[in-house]
Design a protein around this motif. Sequence first.
Motif: not given
Length: 429
Positions: A38, A98, A112
């Motif tokens: 991420a 995300l 996220g």
Amino acid sequence: MSTDNAHAGLADFLAAGTDADEVPELDRLLRARPLLGAFSTLFHGSEAEVLMRVMVLGEIGRNADMPRWSPDSLRARFAFIDPVKLETVLRRLRDHTLLRFEDGQYLLSDIGRNAGAALTMLLELSGEEDAELGFLTAQLAGLQAVDRDTGDALQQLLGKLNDLTLHFEDAIASGSEFRILSARRRLAANARWLDRGTALLRDLLADEDIPFERATLAQRIGLAQSRLARVDASFQRALNKIESQRVTLGGSGISSSDVAGWLRGLDAAALAGLCADALTPCPDLTLLAGGHELLDRAEPAAANEPVPEAAAAVLPAPDDAPIAPAPQMEDLRLLELFGQRMARLTAPSALADIVPGGSFAQASYRMSLLALLRDADADGMREAGEGPIADFLRMPVDVRFSEQLQPVEDDNVAAITVGEVVPRPADPI
């Protein structure tokens, strides 16, 4: 990224014959690949792309009342972004998990939201000086609140405290007034984080079930914080020593520290202009021997003849040194008058009331006398000699300075340090 692909990429970095599964330091990172992916998604590409992704992700998570966003609402919210570029940002965040896209609406995924929350904490502390200590303290508090392992957080905090200690010791060892003052401001900026860290350690050590290794680490952090708490006194002693060595330029009242501070405020071009006519290159050394002298030395050596010794250079007979006139006696009238004025004090008096008067040079001289008197008290020593200066240093008064300035209604002095002179009570008979 699959496990096989991750291991294949790591093989290029590991030594021959070493497998990624055999490295304990990589185990936790490999298990956290989705979270690391991420951050890789957020920070891959140009600076402008990174800023856009972080901004969009943060704004989507900031609106707690509307966790789900339709494409139209996102376009309306980010109307200042080109629609094509916005779609590119959303697609990248969605493709790397995300963002999630369900039932025609965007929402943050768990990864996220965690990534956005971590960035929010960093950004919140980024505007403060020495934000690292604040972030580490907040991280320790969060882990302790949810009863998670605080070992790594304690190690990071201890490393930061040791780094600060070395920085402050280097500043004191340098003997530079400017470095010491800068380090002192840095210590003051970290004071509240040190206090909060002390409270966290107290709660941590109050737990009877804390592992021995954690308790030992917490105690080492406490010792490091104690050393930092004593650094301010070391700063003051170093500044007092610099104050005693400060040179005043003639009768102007301007000290060498004032000149150094002024020079530090100039840019490189201004400094070069000051040095233009003040510095000259070192001339080349000239060999003070002619050809005939070298030949006279070389001929006997070539013929294996003894080289004649150089004639002895005898100094002339000593002469009586001229008798210098007796040096002029130092004018201590201003010191004596100021001492008489101090002796008449019966109540605490502000520096602004007793220092100004006359020219700036005279006021600066009185201020330096008070600093000298304060230093004698700080060292626990009183002048044991004779004369006006020794009498002044034995005066029964306490001098207190602060770091604030206050304006003064005087034609020659614009502002003065806030402080006071306090007469000591008479000793009982």
